[in-house]
Motif scaffolding. Structure first.
Motif, PDB file in Angstrom:
ATOM      1  N   PHE A 136     -15.809 -47.209 -53.390  1.00 50.53           N
ATOM      2  CA  PHE A 136     -15.683 -48.015 -54.614  1.00 50.53           C
ATOM      3  C   PHE A 136     -14.246 -48.462 -54.815  1.00 50.53           C
ATOM      4  CE2 PHE A 136     -14.444 -48.091 -59.117  1.00 50.53           C
ATOM      5  CZ  PHE A 136     -15.218 -49.165 -59.543  1.00 50.53           C
ATOM      6  N   TYR A 137     -14.105 -49.702 -55.283  1.00 53.22           N
ATOM      7  CA  TYR A 137     -12.800 -50.205 -55.718  1.00 53.22           C
ATOM      8  C   TYR A 137     -13.007 -51.009 -56.990  1.00 53.22           C
ATOM      9  CZ  TYR A 137      -8.097 -52.068 -55.678  1.00 53.22           C
ATOM     10  OH  TYR A 137      -6.806 -52.360 -56.023  1.00 53.22           O
ATOM     11  N   GLY A 138     -12.298 -50.677 -58.041  1.00 56.41           N
ATOM     12  CA  GLY A 138     -12.489 -51.377 -59.305  1.00 56.41           C
ATOM     13  C   GLY A 138     -11.219 -51.488 -60.114  1.00 56.41           C
ATOM     14  N   ARG A 139     -11.182 -52.486 -60.965  1.00 53.51           N
ATOM     15  CA  ARG A 139     -10.141 -52.649 -61.980  1.00 53.51           C
ATOM     16  C   ARG A 139     -10.844 -52.792 -63.321  1.00 53.51           C
ATOM     17  NH1 ARG A 139      -5.188 -54.431 -59.942  1.00 53.51           N
ATOM     18  NH2 ARG A 139      -4.387 -53.840 -62.000  1.00 53.51           N
ATOM     19  N   THR A 140     -10.162 -52.446 -64.384  1.00 54.87           N
ATOM     20  CA  THR A 140     -10.812 -52.462 -65.690  1.00 54.87           C
ATOM     21  C   THR A 140      -9.850 -52.977 -66.751  1.00 54.87           C
ATOM     22  OG1 THR A 140     -12.168 -51.135 -67.214  1.00 54.87           O
ATOM     23  CG2 THR A 140     -10.188 -50.093 -66.331  1.00 54.87           C
ATOM     24  N   GLY A 141     -10.354 -53.098 -67.974  1.00 57.79           N
ATOM     25  CA  GLY A 141      -9.523 -53.542 -69.080  1.00 57.79           C
ATOM     26  C   GLY A 141      -9.179 -55.013 -69.053  1.00 57.79           C
ATOM     27  N   GLY A 142      -9.876 -55.796 -68.211  1.00 54.05           N
ATOM     28  CA  GLY A 142      -9.553 -57.204 -68.070  1.00 54.05           C
ATOM     29  C   GLY A 142      -8.649 -57.512 -66.901  1.00 54.05           C
ATOM     30  N   MET A 143      -8.238 -56.491 -66.155  1.00 53.90           N
ATOM     31  CA  MET A 143      -7.425 -56.693 -64.960  1.00 53.90           C
ATOM     32  C   MET A 143      -8.320 -57.132 -63.802  1.00 53.90           C
ATOM     33  SD  MET A 143      -4.332 -56.113 -65.895  1.00 53.90           S
ATOM     34  CE  MET A 143      -3.495 -55.985 -64.327  1.00 53.90           C
ATOM     35  N   LEU A 144      -7.830 -58.079 -63.007  1.00 58.32           N
ATOM     36  CA  LEU A 144      -8.574 -58.566 -61.854  1.00 58.32           C
ATOM     37  C   LEU A 144      -7.902 -58.085 -60.576  1.00 58.32           C
ATOM     38  CD1 LEU A 144      -9.197 -62.285 -62.927  1.00 58.32           C
ATOM     39  CD2 LEU A 144     -10.724 -60.339 -63.209  1.00 58.32           C
ATOM     40  N   PRO A 145      -8.668 -57.580 -59.620  1.00 56.52           N
ATOM     41  CA  PRO A 145      -8.061 -57.174 -58.351  1.00 56.52           C
ATOM     42  C   PRO A 145      -7.637 -58.386 -57.533  1.00 56.52           C
ATOM     43  CG  PRO A 145     -10.438 -56.998 -58.214  1.00 56.52           C
ATOM     44  CD  PRO A 145     -10.121 -57.378 -59.634  1.00 56.52           C
ATOM     45  N   GLU A 146      -6.558 -58.251 -56.789  1.00 61.25           N
ATOM     46  CA  GLU A 146      -6.154 -59.284 -55.842  1.00 61.25           C
ATOM     47  C   GLU A 146      -6.943 -59.116 -54.547  1.00 61.25           C
ATOM     48  OE1 GLU A 146      -4.134 -61.775 -56.268  1.00 61.25           O
ATOM     49  OE2 GLU A 146      -3.456 -61.236 -58.294  1.00 61.25           O
ATOM     50  N   PRO A 147      -7.299 -60.210 -53.883  1.00 55.31           N
ATOM     51  CA  PRO A 147      -8.014 -60.076 -52.603  1.00 55.31           C
ATOM     52  C   PRO A 147      -7.276 -59.196 -51.605  1.00 55.31           C
ATOM     53  CG  PRO A 147      -8.073 -62.349 -53.360  1.00 55.31           C
ATOM     54  CD  PRO A 147      -7.154 -61.615 -54.289  1.00 55.31           C
ATOM     55  N   GLU A 148      -5.947 -59.247 -51.642  1.00 61.77           N
ATOM     56  CA  GLU A 148      -5.174 -58.443 -50.696  1.00 61.77           C
ATOM     57  C   GLU A 148      -5.347 -56.950 -50.942  1.00 61.77           C
ATOM     58  OE1 GLU A 148      -3.890 -62.493 -50.770  1.00 61.77           O
ATOM     59  OE2 GLU A 148      -4.063 -61.019 -52.420  1.00 61.77           O
ATOM     60  N   GLU A 149      -5.524 -56.561 -52.219  1.00 58.68           N
ATOM     61  CA  GLU A 149      -5.760 -55.146 -52.526  1.00 58.68           C
ATOM     62  C   GLU A 149      -7.056 -54.668 -51.871  1.00 58.68           C
ATOM     63  OE1 GLU A 149      -5.844 -54.396 -56.744  1.00 58.68           O
ATOM     64  OE2 GLU A 149      -4.416 -56.003 -57.133  1.00 58.68           O
ATOM     65  N   ILE A 150      -8.081 -55.502 -51.992  1.00 60.26           N
ATOM     66  CA  ILE A 150      -9.384 -55.140 -51.425  1.00 60.26           C
ATOM     67  C   ILE A 150      -9.307 -55.134 -49.907  1.00 60.26           C
ATOM     68  CG2 ILE A 150     -11.826 -55.760 -51.347  1.00 60.26           C
ATOM     69  CD1 ILE A 150     -11.333 -57.251 -54.042  1.00 60.26           C
ATOM     70  N   ALA A 151      -8.575 -56.085 -49.329  1.00 55.87           N
ATOM     71  CA  ALA A 151      -8.447 -56.149 -47.873  1.00 55.87           C
ATOM     72  C   ALA A 151      -7.764 -54.895 -47.322  1.00 55.87           C
ATOM     73  CB  ALA A 151      -7.672 -57.401 -47.465  1.00 55.87           C
ATOM     74  N   VAL A 152      -6.792 -54.376 -48.044  1.00 55.07           N
ATOM     75  CA  VAL A 152      -6.136 -53.130 -47.624  1.00 55.07           C
ATOM     76  C   VAL A 152      -7.137 -51.987 -47.601  1.00 55.07           C
ATOM     77  CG1 VAL A 152      -4.435 -51.387 -48.298  1.00 55.07           C
ATOM     78  CG2 VAL A 152      -3.828 -53.815 -48.354  1.00 55.07           C
ATOM     79  N   ARG A 153      -7.984 -51.915 -48.610  1.00 59.83           N
ATOM     80  CA  ARG A 153      -8.998 -50.862 -48.643  1.00 59.83           C
ATOM     81  C   ARG A 153      -9.991 -51.029 -47.485  1.00 59.83           C
ATOM     82  NH1 ARG A 153     -10.726 -47.485 -52.721  1.00 59.83           N
ATOM     83  NH2 ARG A 153      -8.526 -47.604 -53.328  1.00 59.83           N
ATOM     84  N   LEU A 154     -10.340 -52.268 -47.180  1.00 53.27           N
ATOM     85  CA  LEU A 154     -11.248 -52.527 -46.058  1.00 53.27           C
ATOM     86  C   LEU A 154     -10.626 -52.093 -44.735  1.00 53.27           C
ATOM     87  CD1 LEU A 154     -12.593 -56.046 -47.062  1.00 53.27           C
ATOM     88  CD2 LEU A 154     -13.975 -53.973 -46.827  1.00 53.27           C
ATOM     89  N   GLU A 155      -9.342 -52.353 -44.579  1.00 51.90           N
ATOM     90  CA  GLU A 155      -8.661 -51.940 -43.343  1.00 51.90           C
ATOM     91  C   GLU A 155      -8.696 -50.429 -43.192  1.00 51.90           C
ATOM     92  OE1 GLU A 155      -4.324 -52.458 -41.099  1.00 51.90           O
ATOM     93  OE2 GLU A 155      -4.620 -53.214 -43.138  1.00 51.90           O
ATOM     94  N   SER A 156      -8.473 -49.716 -44.286  1.00 55.53           N
ATOM     95  CA  SER A 156      -8.532 -48.255 -44.253  1.00 55.53           C
ATOM     96  C   SER A 156      -9.939 -47.776 -43.888  1.00 55.53           C
ATOM     97  CB  SER A 156      -8.106 -47.688 -45.609  1.00 55.53           C
ATOM     98  OG  SER A 156      -8.260 -46.288 -45.652  1.00 55.53           O
TER      99      SER A 156
END
Length: 371
Positions: A334-354
């Protein structure tokens, strides 16, 4: 005001206004609501347009009043809808439960905002539990649609009214302020017949037939249980027939899959492209129905998926349904942001690489050992 063209041309429209016009073209003639950011442009649009087509718009004194007006109009056979945002939807929950118990068709739009409490007006997906678990009291479900573009916002209104009437069930369309406020090209649906199909159950007068009684009140436990069991039978039929999802797998060889809906799916798509440029074989599963959740889509991916990464604008809600669908056969992260914050695509890509390093390495090692 002149209505937008319906001749198949692409028009540049704001998401909420496209929803309103599409609802009218789908035959909606009654709207009851109450303003709350970030969905107020939808009732504003309906207030202008419905009188032009002989419909009724009424701004109620509260969300509680609005949903009970929906209850009355639906019981009388009208094609009716309401809209609100998270705290307002919470206030409507008792009425939604009544409507579900009475088996009445209606459409409810929730343009979600951050919470809990009054929260903020920025995009959120933290109402997922509320939408997909009924939200109010009792054993019931709503069909829940999750569009991800202005075109899908418009298309979802046609689908919502058709599904509501087919199954005599409330249908909820969920989005957020980002989807509702953005402008994109859209092709509006053609006009539908103004008069809804014949509804022998509606309270339209009893001349020549016994009177219809619509309520959700039952004091006899055996009768109430029988009613609930019949509702569950309908829910099972919906689960079998209406699971919808879009799988994006550009080359048909993805091994990891992002899972996201609505605004989060748009961000996840960008992350998928970033990861693919880095050589990671990633696809995207985008649930279009949040309930019924598209479990069968995950069954079809088990022969090649190494794992799933669920991306949400919450601290983790849909991820529970993904894990139930996967049934422990593959890792679900799982990867999430809350409170109205939006994740950057690069943040998700880093998690995918891991993930790729963790899940693909054992596979490669096993292949070398067998070789």
């Amino acid at each position: 005001m002149t209505s937008p063209s319906g001749d198949g041309r692409r028009l540049l429209m704001k998401g909420l206004e496209a929803m309103g016009e599409a609802a009218i073209r789908a035959g909606c003639r009654y709207f009851f609501g109450y303003p709350i950011t970030p969905q107020s442009e939808l009732p504003e649009y309906m207030a202008r347009r419905l009188p032009e087509v002989g419909g009724v718009f009424l701004q109620a004194e509260s969300e509680v009043a609005a949903i009970n007006m929906v209850y009355g109009a639906a019981g009388a056979g009208g094609r009716v809808m309401t809209s609100s945002s998270s705290p307002g939807i919470s206030l409507k929950q008792e009425g939604i439960s009544y409507i579900a118990g009475a088996e009445l068709p209606c459409v409810i739009v929730n343009m979600m905002r951050g919470g809990p409490g009054l929260g903020g007006i920025h995009p959120s997906q933290a109402d997922y539990f509320q939408a997909t678990r009924g939200g109010g009291h009792g054993d019931y479900r709503l069909i829940v649609l999750a569009p991800a573009s202005v075109q899908e916002l418009a298309d979802s209104m046609v689908d919502a009214f058709e599904l509501a009437e087919r199954y005599r069930i409330p249908v909820m369309v969920v989005g957020d302020g980002l989807l509702g406020q953005m402008m994109e090209p859209v092709v509006l649906p053609p006009e539908r017949p103004v008069e809804p199909p014949h509804r022998p159950w509606a309270t339209t007068g009893a001349r020549g037939r016994p009177p219809n009684v619509i309520n959700s009140f039952c004091l006899d436990p055996a009768e109430l249980e029988a009613h609930n069991l019949r509702l569950q039978q309908k829910h099972r039929a919906i689960e079998q027939a209406e699971q919808r999802a879009v799988v994006e797998d550009p080359d048909g060889r993805s091994r990891l899959f992002l899972v996201a809906y609505g605004t989060a799916a748009r961000i996840a798509r960008a992350a998928m492209r970033t990861a693919r440029r880095a050589g990671i074989p990633v696809g995207l599963v985008r649930p279009v129905t949040l309930w019924p959740f598209p479990r069968s889509t995950f069954d079809g991916l088990m022969d090649r998926a190494l794992g799933f990464l669920t991306v949400e604008l919450s601290l983790g809600q849909m991820v529970e349904d993904v894990r139930l669908a996967v049934e422990g056969r593959r890792p679900v992260l799982f990867y999430g942001r809350t409170g109205g914050m939006l994740p950057e695509p690069e943040e998700i890509a880093v998690r995918l690489e891991s993930m790729w390093q963790q899940l693909a390495a054992p596979t490669a090692t096993a292949s070398q050992t067998r070789g």
